[in-house]
Every structure is written in structure tokens, then in C-alpha cells.
Design a protein around this motif. Structure first.
Motif, PDB file in Angstrom:
ATOM      1  N   SER A  39       0.968  -1.242   0.078  1.00 17.41           N
ATOM      2  CA  SER A  39       0.120  -0.062   0.104  1.00 17.41           C
ATOM      3  C   SER A  39       0.822   1.289   0.115  1.00 17.41           C
ATOM      4  N   GLU A  40       0.243   2.292  -0.309  1.00 18.63           N
ATOM      5  CA  GLU A  40       0.970   3.691  -0.404  1.00 18.63           C
ATOM      6  C   GLU A  40       1.333   4.360   0.819  1.00 18.63           C
ATOM      7  N   ALA A  41       0.520   3.826   1.879  1.00 19.53           N
ATOM      8  CA  ALA A  41       0.714   4.485   3.304  1.00 19.53           C
ATOM      9  C   ALA A  41      -0.019   3.794   4.366  1.00 19.53           C
ATOM     10  N   TRP A  42       0.418   3.754   5.736  1.00 28.70           N
ATOM     11  CA  TRP A  42      -0.283   3.190   6.784  1.00 28.70           C
ATOM     12  C   TRP A  42      -1.160   4.111   7.208  1.00 28.70           C
ATOM     13  N   ARG A  43      -2.192   3.390   7.747  1.00 26.70           N
ATOM     14  CA  ARG A  43      -3.401   3.920   8.521  1.00 26.70           C
ATOM     15  C   ARG A  43      -3.048   4.485   9.870  1.00 26.70           C
ATOM     16  N   THR A  44      -2.689   6.051   9.926  1.00 29.72           N
ATOM     17  CA  THR A  44      -1.972   6.485  10.921  1.00 29.72           C
ATOM     18  C   THR A  44      -2.957   7.704  11.341  1.00 29.72           C
ATOM     19  N   ASP A  45      -2.794   8.119  12.820  1.00 31.78           N
ATOM     20  CA  ASP A  45      -3.201   9.319  13.177  1.00 31.78           C
ATOM     21  C   ASP A  45      -2.244  10.358  13.665  1.00 31.78           C
ATOM     22  N   SER A  46      -2.629  11.341  14.292  1.00 34.46           N
ATOM     23  CA  SER A  46      -1.857  12.465  14.992  1.00 34.46           C
ATOM     24  C   SER A  46      -0.691  11.751  15.751  1.00 34.46           C
ATOM     25  N   TYR A  47      -0.760  10.755  16.443  1.00 30.85           N
ATOM     26  CA  TYR A  47       0.153  10.122  17.329  1.00 30.85           C
ATOM     27  C   TYR A  47       1.435   9.862  16.652  1.00 30.85           C
ATOM     28  N   TRP A  48       1.241   9.475  15.152  1.00 32.20           N
ATOM     29  CA  TRP A  48       2.548   9.163  14.342  1.00 32.20           C
ATOM     30  C   TRP A  48       3.335  10.400  13.414  1.00 32.20           C
ATOM     31  N   ARG A  49       4.393  10.069  13.142  1.00 33.32           N
ATOM     32  CA  ARG A  49       5.013  10.801  12.165  1.00 33.32           C
ATOM     33  C   ARG A  49       5.892   9.869  11.200  1.00 33.32           C
ATOM     34  N   LEU A  50       5.625  10.198   9.886  1.00 36.89           N
ATOM     35  CA  LEU A  50       6.120   9.452   8.793  1.00 36.89           C
ATOM     36  C   LEU A  50       7.681  10.133   8.424  1.00 36.89           C
ATOM     37  N   ALA A  51       8.392   8.955   8.217  1.00 36.60           N
ATOM     38  CA  ALA A  51       9.809   9.385   7.868  1.00 36.60           C
ATOM     39  C   ALA A  51      10.057   8.742   6.747  1.00 36.60           C
ATOM     40  N   ALA A  52      11.123   9.515   5.856  1.00 34.82           N
ATOM     41  CA  ALA A  52      11.676   8.932   4.626  1.00 34.82           C
ATOM     42  C   ALA A  52      12.482   7.847   4.943  1.00 34.82           C
ATOM     43  N   ASP A 405      -1.717   4.858  23.564  1.00 35.84           N
ATOM     44  CA  ASP A 405      -1.510   5.990  23.939  1.00 35.84           C
ATOM     45  C   ASP A 405      -2.638   6.694  24.471  1.00 35.84           C
ATOM     46  N   ALA A 406      -3.837   6.651  23.946  1.00 36.69           N
ATOM     47  CA  ALA A 406      -5.055   7.245  24.375  1.00 36.69           C
ATOM     48  C   ALA A 406      -5.329   6.477  25.879  1.00 36.69           C
ATOM     49  N   ALA A 407      -5.216   5.057  25.872  1.00 36.62           N
ATOM     50  CA  ALA A 407      -5.647   4.627  26.949  1.00 36.62           C
ATOM     51  C   ALA A 407      -4.815   4.969  28.197  1.00 36.62           C
ATOM     52  N   SER A 408      -3.456   5.098  27.869  1.00 35.43           N
ATOM     53  CA  SER A 408      -2.323   5.560  28.847  1.00 35.43           C
ATOM     54  C   SER A 408      -2.741   7.164  29.468  1.00 35.43           C
ATOM     55  N   LYS A 409      -3.164   7.837  28.626  1.00 34.09           N
ATOM     56  CA  LYS A 409      -3.779   9.318  28.985  1.00 34.09           C
ATOM     57  C   LYS A 409      -4.900   9.045  29.791  1.00 34.09           C
ATOM     58  N   GLN A 410      -5.617   8.235  29.562  1.00 30.51           N
ATOM     59  CA  GLN A 410      -7.072   8.199  30.347  1.00 30.51           C
ATOM     60  C   GLN A 410      -6.636   7.447  31.802  1.00 30.51           C
ATOM     61  N   ALA A 411      -5.608   6.502  31.737  1.00 31.77           N
ATOM     62  CA  ALA A 411      -5.356   5.781  33.015  1.00 31.77           C
ATOM     63  C   ALA A 411      -4.763   6.815  33.700  1.00 31.77           C
ATOM     64  N   HIS A 412      -3.676   7.581  33.175  1.00 33.33           N
ATOM     65  CA  HIS A 412      -3.069   8.633  34.102  1.00 33.33           C
ATOM     66  C   HIS A 412      -4.264   9.707  34.805  1.00 33.33           C
ATOM     67  N   ALA A 413      -5.262   9.810  33.914  1.00 34.72           N
ATOM     68  CA  ALA A 413      -6.237  10.996  34.445  1.00 34.72           C
ATOM     69  C   ALA A 413      -6.915  10.303  35.534  1.00 34.72           C
ATOM     70  N   ALA A 414      -7.112   8.782  35.710  1.00 41.05           N
ATOM     71  CA  ALA A 414      -7.868   8.101  36.588  1.00 41.05           C
ATOM     72  C   ALA A 414      -7.040   8.034  37.729  1.00 41.05           C
ATOM     73  N   VAL A 415      -5.695   7.901  37.665  1.00 41.06           N
ATOM     74  CA  VAL A 415      -4.752   8.127  38.753  1.00 41.06           C
ATOM     75  C   VAL A 415      -4.535   9.387  39.583  1.00 41.06           C
ATOM     76  N   GLU A 416      -4.609  10.481  38.543  1.00 42.66           N
ATOM     77  CA  GLU A 416      -4.859  11.721  39.332  1.00 42.66           C
ATOM     78  C   GLU A 416      -6.010  11.973  40.002  1.00 42.66           C
ATOM     79  N   ASP A 417      -7.001  11.519  39.444  1.00 41.35           N
ATOM     80  CA  ASP A 417      -8.432  11.518  40.214  1.00 41.35           C
ATOM     81  C   ASP A 417      -8.606  10.901  41.428  1.00 41.35           C
ATOM     82  N   ALA A 418      -7.945   9.630  41.179  1.00 47.78           N
ATOM     83  CA  ALA A 418      -7.912   8.942  42.682  1.00 47.78           C
ATOM     84  C   ALA A 418      -6.970   9.486  43.547  1.00 47.78           C
ATOM     85  N   GLN A 419      -5.909  10.298  43.331  1.00 46.10           N
ATOM     86  CA  GLN A 419      -4.999  11.266  44.305  1.00 46.10           C
ATOM     87  C   GLN A 419      -5.960  12.280  44.725  1.00 46.10           C
TER      88      GLN A 419
END
Length: 506
Positions: A39-52, A405-419
Motif C-alpha cells: 500500500s502507499e501509506a499506513w493508516r495512522t493518526d496524529s500520534y505518528w510521524r512518517l519518515a523518509a 497511547d489514548a488509554a495511557s492518558k486516560q489511565a493517568h487521568a484516573a490516577v490523578e482523580d484517585a489522588q
């Protein structure tokens, strides 16, 4: 006087020219790498950066990008002592030796032979000359001289054999590179899984201590009659379940430790890794474009070389239909005494050639061609499937890391809420508004959120290593490049490919 016959110049040159033309013939199809689906490219989102492609070459010590000194030491030990790598290296050495032996068929074989014997001729042997009566004689027989054997390779059988052996040697080199990638990736995966368990065990140990404190509080309340026995047994059961989880994690950690011991070539009873709860960083990965995989992954390169070797087998099988020509010249001396062995009258020589052509074989040669053709079709299918699997693995890694990556951010938010919940519970307890059991519950909620965050981080590290493996190796990292340049290290994979390029040009 007999008339002298003159041979025309064109006739004198025709035989060598015809011999050279026949020797230049090579039957069988020339190898052409088939197109692979990409294929010409991967299915990516803003998390990724393509490199030559030039920004993401293979690196020798890709694991150094994780910044784990203990992992660096373990990887070095595995490269030096892992027995799977030792076996793959020995296989590559065998393949190169096979190539050297096969290529040696292109030059004449020269043998030096000598013979010394004393023999008696029978008087009663059959007569060949009836005018001379037979006699029994005793004499010596001494021979000495070189002989040569040369397969002219009229139709390219030997050239195809060399072509196939070279492709097999290159495949063995790619297999060695792939084995190196698998071993180092498996080691990194097991190491980060062990570190995740260290962090989980730490969370569970703290949870056990809090639950023990909560059990003491519930027992005190039960003795005062403030709570029922049901609350007491619930707290006790909760504590026992947490202890079981902690024990199972300790056993699971030991299994990962034993797996690492096997990878680094050390007996498991003599190997141990001290616990550590420090989290490794998740490095950024330059994934490049999909077509890069066809050049980066050693298993794809190995499958492609297998096709080249299989294609050469077709030429070998087709060459069996054509005549073979073997030259067998010889020169030497023959005498009955050592004193006269190396003299002109004892000189002898032979000029000979052996020509062979199959007339009827019951279809055996055609069956060999069909077998070789089917082998090429199989190798081509394996190559295409390897490419498809590679695209799947990379896309799984790209998608999975984005989700984690999204789940990690949510889990970190859950830790902050628990704190914040724990801080509020402490304030309310200090003000006498709630019982201490509410504080313990808030602490337990915080530990549960922290354990979830630890598990997600471990999954990210494992998937990160899997993506590196799927990409065929590491990515160019400035820190890694500086460390490697200071150490004077070079990439054996790239060096081997350079050597293969020079061999192909030669």
C-alpha cells in the motif's frame, strides 16, 4: 610425395568459437523479482510521524533507544552466548562453504597420481601372438603424472548451480539477521514484561499493607459491635484474594526471569535480575512508508533469496536435457625402474573427452523440471505471504500504539482523580466527617488505578518492541547513533549486504 592438406583459417577458428558460444549458453529462466503487494501509506493518526526511508535505517543496537542500561547489558550477553544465534551463524558458514565448493566446479580439477608395484605375468595367460611362446616374467611398474578433468558447462548447469548456491548463502545471511532480530526482540519483550510485573507486585504489596490495616480497623469495629461479622469476613476475603494475586505475579515474574536466562545463554538456577519499579520511556518510532519493509525486514529478504535459489534449480533441471562435455587430458611417465622414470622415452600423454546425451529416461528429467518449477511457485507464494504478514504486523503495531497511547492518558487521568479523592478523604477524616475506612478505600482505589496504568505502560512497551521487530529492526536515533559512533560499532547486517553486493558484481 603425399600432398599436404591446408586447413582454412576460418575452419581453425570455428571450433573454438563454437565451443565458446555453447559455453555461454545458460538454459532456464533468468530470475526476476516478482512484484509484491504494497500500500502507499499506513493508516495512522496524529500520534505518528512518517519518515523518509533514509531517516529510518537499520541500527545495530536499537534497544538502546529505551534507555535501559541493564537491558543493554543483557542484549550484549545474548548476542555473545545465545545458542540459536550460534546455530544460525554456523548455518551461514555452511552455506558460504557450499557456495565456495560449487563455484570451484567452474575451474579444472588437477590431480597428481603416482603408482609403484611389482608384478608377475602368468605364463599360462591367453596368447595374443601365437608366433611367440608365452613366458612368465617379473617386472616393476612405476607411473607418475598429473591429470585434469574439466566440465565445459556447455549449457550453464554449473552456472545455475553457482547462482543457486549464492542465493542460498545470501538467504542464510538474512536468516542470521532475522534470528538476531528475533532473539533481541524476544529478550526486550521478556525484560519489559518482567519490569511491568515488578511494578504490579509493588502496587499489590502496598495494597496488601493497606488491606491489612483496613482489616485491623474492621476487627476493632467488630469487637466494639459497630460492624457485623459479614463486614469482617468480606475484608478478610478481599485481603486473601490480593495476596493470591501477588503470589501468582511472583511466579509469573520467575518464569520471565528464566526465559531471559535461556536467551542470554545462562542456566536458569544461576541467573537472577533484581526487582526495579522504575518505568522505561516509550521512544518515538519513525515508521517510514510501507515499501520500506521490502528492504528492511530480513525475513522478507530471506524469502526473496529463496525464490532466487528455487529459480536457479529450474535451470539446473533443464540443463540435464542437453549434452555434457568433460575434457580429461593427462600427461606423465611410465617405466619399470626409477632411474628411467623421468626420461623422454618414458613420457606418455592422453587427450580425451567424454560426451553424454540422455536418449530416454522415462520422463525423469521432465519430472525434475516440474518439481523445480513447483518449488519456485511455492517460494513465490511464501514470499508474498511473508510480505502480507509484515504489513499486518506493522499495521497492528501502529493501530495498537495509538489506542494504548489514548488509554495511557486516560489511565493517568484516573490516577490523578484517585489522588484527589484520597486527598479529600484525608481532609474529611481529619475533620471528623468520615471514618478511616473511607480513607483506606480511597487509597485502595488509587492503587487499583496505578496498577491499571502500570499494565497499560507494560503493554505499550511490549507493542513498541513488537513494532520494532515488525519494521525489521531499529530506527535511527541521534542518541543511539552517537553512542554507536563513539564505540566504533558497525552494523553487521548492512556490512553483509554490502559484501553480497560486491559478490554479485564480481
Amino acid at each position: 610425395m603425399a600432398r599436404r592438406r591446408f586447413v582454412p583459417a576460418w575452419a581453425a577458428l570455428a571450433a573454438p568459437a563454437l565451443m565458446s558460444a555453447l559455453a555461454a549458453c545458460t538454459v532456464g529462466p533468468d530470475y526476476v523479482r516478482p512484484a509484491a503487494p504494497a500500500s502507499e501509506a499506513w493508516r495512522t493518526d496524529s500520534y505518528w510521524r512518517l519518515a523518509a526511508p533514509s531517516h529510518a535505517p537499520l541500527t545495530l543496537d536499537w534497544w538502546r533507544a529505551f534507555g535501559e542500561e541493564e537491558l543493554d547489558a543483557l542484549e550484549g550477553q545474548a548476542l555473545a552466548q545465545n545458542q540459536t544465534l550460534a546455530a544460525a551463524s554456523a548455518h551461514e558458514t555452511q552455506a558460504r562453504a557450499t557456495l565456495a565448493a560449487t563455484a570451484a566446479q567452474r575451474v579444472p580439477e588437477i590431480d597428481l597420481q603416482g603408482q609403484a608395484e611389482r608384478l608377475k605375468i602368468s605364463k599360462n595367460r591367453p596368447l595374443t601372438n601365437y608366433s611367440t611362446p608365452s613366458q612368465s616374467t617379473v617386472q616393476n611398474l612405476l607411473t607418475l603424472g598429473p591429470s585434469a578433468t574439466y566440465d565445459v558447462d556447455l549449457f550453464g548447469r554449473i552456472r545455475r548451480e553457482v547462482e543457486g548456491a549464492r542465493a542460498s548463502a545470501q538467504q542464510a545471511a538474512d536468516d542470521l539477521a532475522n534470528a538476531r532480530l528475533i532473539v533481541t526482540a524476544d529478550l526486550a519483550t521478556d525484560y519489559f514484561a518482567l519490569r511491568e510485573l515488578d511494578a504490579e507486585i509493588d502496587v499489590l504489596d502496598r495494597s496488601v499493607r493497606l488491606q491489612e490495616k483496613a482489616l485491623e480497623y474492621v476487627k476493632a469495629e467488630h469487637d466494639l459491635g459497630s460492624v457485623s461479622g459479614l463486614d469482617l469476613y468480606q475484608q478478610q476475603a478481599h485481603l486473601d484474594a490480593t495476596r493470591v494475586q501477588a503470589t501468582l505475579l511472583v511466579n509469573q515474574r520467575a518464569q520471565y526471569e528464566h526465559a531471559i536466562a535461556a536467551l542470554v545463554g545462562t542456566p536458569a538456577p544461576q541467573f537472577s535480575i533484581a526487582p526495579s519499579v522504575a518505568q522505561a520511556r516509550v521512544p518515538s518510532i519513525a515508521i517510514g512508508i510501507p515499501s520500506d519493509l521490502l528492504q528492511r525486514r530480513p525475513d522478507i529478504a530471506s524469502a526473496e533469496r529463496a525464490m532466487a535459489a528455487a529459480n536457479a534449480k529450474i535451470g539446473e533441471a533443464k540443463a540435464a536435457f542437453f549434452p555434457s562435455l568433460v575434457l580429461t587430458p593427462g600427461i606423465g611417465w611410465e617405466a619399470t625402474a626409477f632411474s628411467s622414470l623421468l626420461t623422454a622415452p618414458s613420457l606418455m600423454w592422453t587427450l580425451g573427452a567424454q560426451v553424454g546425451q540422455a536418449v530416454f529416461d522415462g520422463g525423469r528429467r521432465q519430472a525434475n523440471v516440474n518439481f523445480a518449477s513447483a518449488g519456485y511457485a511455492q517460494a513465490e507464494a511464501n514470499y508474498r505471504q511473508t510480505v502480507l504478514d509484515a504489513f499486518q504486523q506493522v499495521q497492528d503495531g501502529v493501530t495498537g500504539l495509538s489506542v494504548l497511547d489514548a488509554a495511557s492518558k486516560q489511565a493517568h487521568a484516573a490516577v490523578e482523580d484517585a489522588q484527589r479523592l484520597l486527598s479529600l478523604a484525608n481532609d474529611r477524616y481529619s475533620g471528623g466527617l468520615v471514618a478511616y475506612l473511607d480513607v483506606i478505600d480511597a487509597q485502595q482505589s488509587l492503587l487499583t488505578s496505578q496498577r491499571t496504568e502500570v499494565q497499560i505502560h507494560g503493554q505499550r512497551m511490549a507493542l513498541c518492541v513488537a513494532l520494532v521487530k515488525a519494521l525489521g529492526g531499529g530506527w535511527e536515533d541521534k542518541t543511539v547513533a552517537r553512542n554507536a559512533s563513539k564505540a566504533g560499532q558497525t552494523d553487521p547486517i548492512e556490512a553483509d549486504r554490502s559484501n553480497r553486493t560486491r559478490e554479485a558484481n564480481d
